[in-house]
Design an enzyme around this catalytic site. Structure first.
Site, PDB file in Angstrom:
ATOM      1  N   CYS A  32      58.224   6.331  -7.954  1.00  0.00           N
ATOM      2  CA  CYS A  32      57.808   4.939  -8.124  1.00  0.00           C
ATOM      3  C   CYS A  32      58.967   4.005  -7.827  1.00  0.00           C
ATOM      4  O   CYS A  32      60.116   4.291  -8.162  1.00  0.00           O
ATOM      5  CB  CYS A  32      57.331   4.704  -9.559  1.00  0.00           C
ATOM      6  SG  CYS A  32      55.733   5.430  -9.932  1.00  0.00           S
ATOM      7  N   ARG A  64      67.453   3.865  -8.415  1.00  0.00           N
ATOM      8  CA  ARG A  64      67.325   5.280  -8.756  1.00  0.00           C
ATOM      9  C   ARG A  64      68.271   6.216  -7.990  1.00  0.00           C
ATOM     10  O   ARG A  64      67.836   7.113  -7.256  1.00  0.00           O
ATOM     11  CB  ARG A  64      65.867   5.733  -8.610  1.00  0.00           C
ATOM     12  CG  ARG A  64      64.918   4.818  -9.349  1.00  0.00           C
ATOM     13  CD  ARG A  64      63.499   5.319  -9.380  1.00  0.00           C
ATOM     14  NE  ARG A  64      63.280   6.323 -10.394  1.00  0.00           N
ATOM     15  CZ  ARG A  64      62.110   6.907 -10.626  1.00  0.00           C
ATOM     16  NH1 ARG A  64      61.078   6.591  -9.896  1.00  0.00           N
ATOM     17  NH2 ARG A  64      61.974   7.800 -11.569  1.00  0.00           N
ATOM     18  N   LYS A 100      53.861  15.236 -18.544  1.00  0.00           N
ATOM     19  CA  LYS A 100      54.139  15.368 -17.101  1.00  0.00           C
ATOM     20  C   LYS A 100      55.623  15.578 -16.836  1.00  0.00           C
ATOM     21  O   LYS A 100      56.014  16.478 -16.084  1.00  0.00           O
ATOM     22  CB  LYS A 100      53.651  14.106 -16.369  1.00  0.00           C
ATOM     23  CG  LYS A 100      54.082  14.064 -14.921  1.00  0.00           C
ATOM     24  CD  LYS A 100      53.864  12.712 -14.276  1.00  0.00           C
ATOM     25  CE  LYS A 100      54.802  11.657 -14.731  1.00  0.00           C
ATOM     26  NZ  LYS A 100      55.722  11.060 -13.777  1.00  0.00           N
TER      27      LYS A 100
HETATM   28  C1  EPZ Z   1      62.801   9.939 -15.479  1.00  0.00           C
HETATM   29  O1  EPZ Z   1      63.197   9.310 -14.260  1.00  0.00           O
HETATM   30  C2  EPZ Z   1      61.312   9.920 -15.453  1.00  0.00           C
HETATM   31  N1  EPZ Z   1      60.856  10.664 -14.295  1.00  0.00           N
HETATM   32  C3  EPZ Z   1      60.809   8.493 -15.418  1.00  0.00           C
HETATM   33  O2  EPZ Z   1      59.417   8.574 -15.499  1.00  0.00           O
HETATM   34  C4  EPZ Z   1      61.354   7.719 -16.613  1.00  0.00           C
HETATM   35  O3  EPZ Z   1      61.035   6.359 -16.447  1.00  0.00           O
HETATM   36  C5  EPZ Z   1      62.858   7.864 -16.679  1.00  0.00           C
HETATM   37  O4  EPZ Z   1      63.243   9.261 -16.635  1.00  0.00           O
HETATM   38  C6  EPZ Z   1      63.457   7.243 -17.938  1.00  0.00           C
HETATM   39  O5  EPZ Z   1      62.956   7.887 -19.064  1.00  0.00           O
HETATM   40  C7  EPZ Z   1      60.750  11.978 -14.349  1.00  0.00           C
HETATM   41  O6  EPZ Z   1      61.010  12.617 -15.368  1.00  0.00           O
HETATM   42  C8  EPZ Z   1      60.240  12.662 -13.145  1.00  0.00           C
HETATM   43  P1  EPZ Z   1      66.756   8.859 -15.437  1.00  0.00           P
HETATM   44  P2  EPZ Z   1      64.650   9.452 -13.673  1.00  0.00           P
HETATM   45  O7  EPZ Z   1      67.470   9.968 -14.747  1.00  0.00           O
HETATM   46  O8  EPZ Z   1      65.036  10.897 -13.738  1.00  0.00           O
HETATM   47  C9  EPZ Z   1      70.176   5.861 -13.679  1.00  0.00           C
HETATM   48  C10 EPZ Z   1      57.217   7.801 -15.126  1.00  0.00           C
HETATM   49  O9  EPZ Z   1      56.547   6.753 -15.038  1.00  0.00           O
HETATM   50  N2  EPZ Z   1      70.649   7.015 -12.914  1.00  0.00           N
HETATM   51  O10 EPZ Z   1      66.589   8.971 -16.906  1.00  0.00           O
HETATM   52  O11 EPZ Z   1      64.730   8.759 -12.377  1.00  0.00           O
HETATM   53  C11 EPZ Z   1      68.860   5.377 -13.184  1.00  0.00           C
HETATM   54  O12 EPZ Z   1      68.994   4.510 -12.101  1.00  0.00           O
HETATM   55  C12 EPZ Z   1      58.632   7.745 -14.751  1.00  0.00           C
HETATM   56  O13 EPZ Z   1      56.759   8.890 -15.501  1.00  0.00           O
HETATM   57  C13 EPZ Z   1      71.843   6.917 -12.214  1.00  0.00           C
HETATM   58  O14 EPZ Z   1      72.496   5.873 -12.164  1.00  0.00           O
HETATM   59  O15 EPZ Z   1      65.414   8.598 -14.727  1.00  0.00           O
HETATM   60  C14 EPZ Z   1      68.320   4.693 -14.408  1.00  0.00           C
HETATM   61  O16 EPZ Z   1      68.888   3.428 -14.549  1.00  0.00           O
HETATM   62  C15 EPZ Z   1      59.042   6.740 -13.789  1.00  0.00           C
HETATM   63  N3  EPZ Z   1      72.297   8.014 -11.545  1.00  0.00           N
HETATM   64  C16 EPZ Z   1      68.826   5.576 -15.555  1.00  0.00           C
HETATM   65  O17 EPZ Z   1      69.929   6.270 -15.013  1.00  0.00           O
HETATM   66  C17 EPZ Z   1      71.628   9.185 -11.545  1.00  0.00           C
HETATM   67  O18 EPZ Z   1      72.110  10.149 -10.929  1.00  0.00           O
HETATM   68  C18 EPZ Z   1      67.830   6.567 -16.115  1.00  0.00           C
HETATM   69  O19 EPZ Z   1      67.460   7.479 -15.102  1.00  0.00           O
HETATM   70  C19 EPZ Z   1      70.422   9.283 -12.247  1.00  0.00           C
HETATM   71  C20 EPZ Z   1      69.945   8.177 -12.938  1.00  0.00           C
END
Ligand code: EPZ
Length: 429
Positions: free
Chosen positions: A116, A121, A21
């Site tokens: 979610c 985020r 996904k």
């Molecule tokens: C992606 O979310 C996935 N979603 C999530 O999938 C997954 O849990 C996550 O990556 C970690 O692998 C999608 O791909 C649509 P990140 P995302 O950017 O993009 C911080 C599922 O169940 N951050 O890797 O939101 C953030 O807060 C899900 O399928 C910033 O601080 O995750 C987090 O602590 C839910 N600033 C960490 O980085 C930003 O600009 C990782 O975020 C972006 C993120």
């Protein structure tokens, strides 16, 4: 709608894993960056993907379903670079349309991402990346707006290792003039998959899968036919289903290398894990031993598998410690497991899970996608009947979850109302 299940059956057999996904969401965005047609295969048939396809249709992309898992996009007549609808506001990956549209049209407006509720985020790293490409960004009236008269390659050092911003900077950079370097990039398989898709369209992205990604901008992208990688988290969920029901499940259509963190932990917990070229067999054992995990970016233990591990630890021997280092709000399933007799103490981002619990059936509510799937596993491992409500979360990311589980011998049904639930209860006794 809810899932209702009677626990106790060991899951046995083979399950075919769908396309990933979270890779698919990035790939669909990449697919609109050319005016030529692209064909995308192995697309999972889940809600988040269908919401994304609707959002694409809304802006003028011609979306042709060639099959349940195969779609053709033609983006030669996009009439709007503004993406906003009720559903896209509720999902996360709409943000990839910012990167894709910014790259192709130098301007994009996309509703602030939802998704979610697993933590705050923020999207600051996405915006920082766009700014490094000389785009102006602002958030106004609930929309993120990015604009660049001259999109130019730049140097981005990510403050945190994060999938979303890494993919979202690659997207516009492939059509920017000049070279871009992304340092401290995320290494997840879906980052690599999006880069491979873009390269098959004529982009020049090197180093995806390492922490330095180099992109040389090209003038235009062209048509392609691309098949999405298998879903690492769906596969991991079924591997844990085998472990917690003491079953014997072979997950097919997987890339075993992507599963290493999960396979290693299951082995440590006493399961037998056998790897083949594109499948993995997990044999659960009567005794499961606890372990400790810390969620980390790939190749560490994925945060999206943390709740499933939480369930396994409740029935394992001993005490297990989970440290969640990616999202601050991913322990909401703990209160649900408590209804089944589990004892888990959460302190900040650490959960201490007492093992040796005999889980008993209860009425549960899915707090988010992965936690919801984990509660289903708990229900299948528990004595008696359980229900899981709010399954719209689970449907966002798991294709035919109940059907795939039933084929492995689980007593589970998706029911629409109390009458259907009652029928299930009478049938299972
Ligand atoms: C992606 O979310 C996935 N979603 C999530 O999938 C997954 O849990 C996550 O990556 C970690 O692998 C999608 O791909 C649509 P990140 P995302 O950017 O993009 C911080 C599922 O169940 N951050 O890797 O939101 C953030 O807060 C899900 O399928 C910033 O601080 O995750 C987090 O602590 C839910 N600033 C960490 O980085 C930003 O600009 C990782 O975020 C972006 C993120």
């Amino acid at each position: 709608m809810q899932y209702i299940m009677k626990g106790g059956n060991p899951l046995v057999g083979e399950v075919v894993i769908s396309g990933a996904k979270n890779a698919a969401l990035g790939i669909l965005a990449a697919g609109i960056m050319t005016d030529e047609s692209v064909i995308i295969d192995n697309l999972p048939d889940v809600r988040d993907i269908n919401v994304m396809l609707d959002a694409l249709r809304d802006i003028g992309v011609v979306v042709e379903r060639l099959g349940k898992h195969r779609v053709k996009l033609n983006s030669g007549n996009i009439h709007s670079v503004r993406v906003d609808n009720e559903y896209i506001r509720r999902m996360r990956a709409g943000y990839y349309l910012l990167g894709a549209l910014l790259g192709k049209y130098r301007h994009a407006e996309v509703a602030l991402p939802g998704g979610c509720d697993i933590g705050s985020r923020p999207i600051d790293q996405h915006l920082k990346g766009f700014r490094a490409l000389r785009a102006n960004t602002q958030v106004e009236y609930g929309m993120v707006v990015a604009d660049a008269s001259e999109l130019t390659g730049g140097h981005v050092y990510m403050d945190i290792v994060s999938v979303g911003p890494t993919i979202n900077v690659i997207l516009p950079a492939v059509l920017a003039s000049g070279n871009t370097i992304i340092e401290n990039a995320a290494k997840e398989p879906h980052v690599v998959d999006v880069a491979n898709m873009l390269n098959s369209m004529g982009a020049n992205v090197k180093g995806a899968g390492t922490d330095v990604i180099r992109i040389r901008g090209v003038e235009r992208l062209h048509s392609t036919e691309y098949s999405i990688i298998p879903d690492q988290i769906e596969a991991g969920t079924f591997m844990f289903a085998a472990a917690v029901t003491r079953g014997d499940v072979t997950v097919r259509n997987v890339i075993p290398k992507h599963m290493e963190a999960i396979s290693a932990k299951l082995t440590e917990m006493g399961c037998e894990v056998v790897e083949f070229d594109d499948s993995i067999r997990v044999l659960g054992k009567p005794r499961l031993y606890s372990c400790n995990i810390k969620t980390l970016p790939y190749p560490g233990f994925p945060t999206d598998m943390q709740p499933q591990m939480g369930v396994a630890l409740t029935i394992a021997e001993g005490t297990g410690i989970i440290t969640e280092s990616i999202f601050e709000n991913r322990f909401k399933y703990v209160d649900e497991l408590a209804k089944m007799g589990a004892f888990i103490k959460v302190e900040g981002n650490v959960a201490v899970v007492s093992g040796n619990t005999r889980l008993t059936g209860a009425n549960l509510v899915a707090p988010d996608l992965r936690a919801g799937a984990a509660l289903v596993l708990a229900g299948l491992a528990a004595d008696g009947v359980s229900t899981v409500d709010d399954i719209q979360y689970i449907l966002r990311g798991y294709e035919n979850f109940d059907r795939k589980l039933r084929r492995l011998g689980a007593e589970i049904e998706l029911v629409k109302d109390g009458r259907e639930a009652q029928k299930f209860r009478l049938r299972v006794g």
